[in-house]
Design an enzyme around this catalytic site. Sequence first.
Site, mmCIF file in Angstrom:
data_model
loop_
_atom_site.group_PDB
_atom_site.id
_atom_site.type_symbol
_atom_site.label_atom_id
_atom_site.label_comp_id
_atom_site.label_asym_id
_atom_site.label_seq_id
_atom_site.Cartn_x
_atom_site.Cartn_y
_atom_site.Cartn_z
ATOM 1 N N ASP A 530 7.928 27.333 -2.507
ATOM 2 C CA ASP A 530 6.652 26.626 -2.352
ATOM 3 C C ASP A 530 6.735 25.628 -1.193
ATOM 4 O O ASP A 530 7.826 25.283 -0.714
ATOM 5 C CB ASP A 530 6.352 25.895 -3.674
ATOM 6 C CG ASP A 530 4.872 25.629 -3.892
ATOM 7 O OD1 ASP A 530 4.083 25.767 -2.937
ATOM 8 O OD2 ASP A 530 4.497 25.263 -5.022
ATOM 9 N N ASP A 600 -4.236 28.686 -5.041
ATOM 10 C CA ASP A 600 -4.126 27.897 -6.273
ATOM 11 C C ASP A 600 -5.405 27.993 -7.087
ATOM 12 O O ASP A 600 -5.438 27.553 -8.231
ATOM 13 C CB ASP A 600 -3.841 26.425 -5.938
ATOM 14 C CG ASP A 600 -2.356 26.162 -5.812
ATOM 15 O OD1 ASP A 600 -1.556 27.056 -6.174
ATOM 16 O OD2 ASP A 600 -1.981 25.066 -5.357
HETATM 17 C C1 DGJ Z 1 1.599 24.683 -5.878
HETATM 18 C C2 DGJ Z 1 1.640 26.123 -6.300
HETATM 19 O O1 DGJ Z 1 0.680 26.865 -5.624
HETATM 20 C C3 DGJ Z 1 1.453 26.204 -7.794
HETATM 21 O O2 DGJ Z 1 1.381 27.532 -8.204
HETATM 22 C C4 DGJ Z 1 2.602 25.484 -8.443
HETATM 23 O O3 DGJ Z 1 3.792 26.131 -8.149
HETATM 24 C C5 DGJ Z 1 2.640 24.047 -7.969
HETATM 25 N N1 DGJ Z 1 2.654 23.966 -6.541
HETATM 26 C C6 DGJ Z 1 3.851 23.349 -8.529
HETATM 27 O O4 DGJ Z 1 3.994 22.071 -8.066
#
Ligand code: DGJ
Length: 786
Positions: A530, A600
């Site tokens: 991430d 997201d």
């Molecule tokens: C952003 C990601 O897109 C989410 O799916 C998740 O992993 C969060 N970060 C966790 O902090």
Amino acid sequence: MSLKIKVLTRFCHDVVESKGLSLFLEVETTPDSAAEPSGLAQIMRVVFRLFLAMMALGLPLMPALAASSNGQAVEPAIRFLPDRKLWVLETARTSYVVGLNEENALQHVYWGERLSSDQGLQAAHTAREVTSFDSTETMSNNEYPAWGGTYYNEPSLKVTLANGVRDLVLTYDSHEIRGDDLLIRLKDIRYGLFVNLDYKVFPAEDMIRKQAQVENRTTQIVTIESAQSGVWYVPPGQGYRLSYLNGRWGGETQLTRQPIFPGKFVIESRRGNTSHQLNPWFAIDAGGEADEHQGRVWFGALGWSGNWKLVVEDTPPAHQVRVTGGYNDFDFSWPLAPGETFTTPPYYGGFSASGFGEASRLMHRLERDQIMPGHPHPALRPVLYNSWEATTFNVNEAGQKALADKAARVGVELFVMDDGWFGQRNDDRAGLGDWYVNPKKFPNGLKPLISYVNGLHMHFGLWFEPEMVNPNSDLYRKHPDWVLNFPDRPRSEARHQLVLNMARDDVKEYIFGALDKVLSENNIEYIKWDMNRHLSEPGWPEAPVAEQKEVWVKYVRNVYEIIDRLRAKHPNLTIEACSGGGGRIDLGILERVDEVHVSDDTEAFDRLRIQEGFSFPYAPRLGMDWVNDVPSTNGRSTSLKFRFLVAMNGVLGITANLNKWSQDDFALAKQMVDYYKGVRETIQNGDLYRLSSPRESDLTANEYVAADGKQAVLFALLPSQQFERPAPTIYLRGLDENAQYRVKALDNKRRERAEVMSGSFLMHHGLNFELTGDFDSTSVVLERVL
Ligand code: DGJ
């Protein structure tokens, strides 16, 4: 009988890596030779002697023409026509032609439908100078224009020499053809500055890759101020239309179309990664003539996960539409020492004579066959559960085991624990950088959880955010100098975190070591990588001032290197790239990760547009799609079935809190996961037909046709219906008119009830479904029987 033996030299891609040269043997005989056994024996003896001689020299033999799978000789993909000084690059259905003009400069000549012969192709000519204000350089379509002379359009290369000269004029030096690769070397008219233009032809995918390498053979440092991978020119004409993707966090890859007006239209990232806001892909059609299924479309994409730039240009008076792409020249400077080279990102381009749908299918094929890990036969992606939306940071052994039990019940194959397992990470204010297992949450480490998950016949995956550090972390307390920063200037935080300077080799080694340790100690087969903020204050005080701007490129190269090394050391590892959802989606990261987090925003209705936009450049198998909880974004609630059918248009994942599901939810989820497994090969490796767009209709309809044509699957999703208004008829595509297909429906919404239907019926009569109310949906599978 007469006998003629030619021994030619030829470069071959595979061979050139190791030896640089192979011998090419061609034996010509007159027709009577076949009737003369002694003559034939003589030929064989000569061939054999030559063969032995070449073996002794260590030179491999190459066949005269590449043989296709059916044994037929196929034309080489690249030809040089010496009489006209043209290079013709050919794919199955396209031709791309460049040539040298009177000034010995490389000029674009043609890109479009495949030309059946070289007849009619003429040598490149510099444009006529009409006035002193419009130079021939600017009016000619230079294939790799440097900034110099009287060139005024967007340059592909701009440099400053150590003696202050900022003028660069590139002309032809030499070329090499190696199988499907063409290297054209250009050289400045005065100094030893070379540019190696590397073309790779992908014949089956109808695409070409361009990349440029700048080579400093002078005795002084040359400072590169702009380095582009190249330019794609569409045919002369007016009224062209641009399609591109823009968006934001939680709303990525929104398809936008607009006319190309005189001037420049720039899409770019200055954020250090690919960005949610704009994506490095374009498609151009002639005045809106093309649609999903017909019309001429030229398209391209960059493979770079850092600062990039695409300049769509229609500069008067020539009104020649072109798209220059490569590293963003904003805050860019790269001092190139004598003997050094600097390579630009890959820049892919393709042409479809059958609309945007075919353009997408060509991109998808390229990704599967040529780019992604495991190509040309990447493994099918497993059904995933990710605990993020169920638990956020509140992870612990018991809670994850409880979710794993339930995930296994519905047929999940890969269980991923997201953020919160490491350091002092209880929320987003602390812990990033400290990649040790949180002892309170996992007193016995990760092993008991992983064994438990493996015991349920699921693989285990883990979340990391390697490039980041919270100021409240052991790592930052120990190494405050490891973040991007300018001395005595603020260090801007976003989500309470700072960005590690990944360009530094010590930081790179620390991050590689930290991840490698966790992976080596545990049976982790998947990581979600991430990145939850963009770069800011990109200072690198420890580097010499002249080299500090290299940080943008070196940062990304080191991220790539870590991923490549982790994969090499842990061959079973698969990786999902995520940047707060879809902030890092491009053909560069896709060379090294198996899938990306699309957004997201996991809400099913919003996802229809996000996923549609994503599918223009990127294969559905590259996008991770989650089934979430409702009510979701905007307070919207959709049925579990609708959420599943939306998420099946890619790699199916679930993030809902399974602890809240009813028995009915589990039963439906199990049915849905089983259904997906029955069609996933077709979705992941097949051809996508976007039959109805969420931008243009209440109905979204996507069809996937298996590579061998034996299966097709259709998804029909209707977010809203007006009273008594039937859902539109869906006309399938990509089937065999004369074949018969057994129709298996997921539910009873089908109006045409015959069990077996012909391809022509499905494509011309079409299918109708009883879709009513809000968020109704259905799916059918077509199995070819005859
Ligand atoms: C952003 C990601 O897109 C989410 O799916 C998740 O992993 C969060 N970060 C966790 O902090």
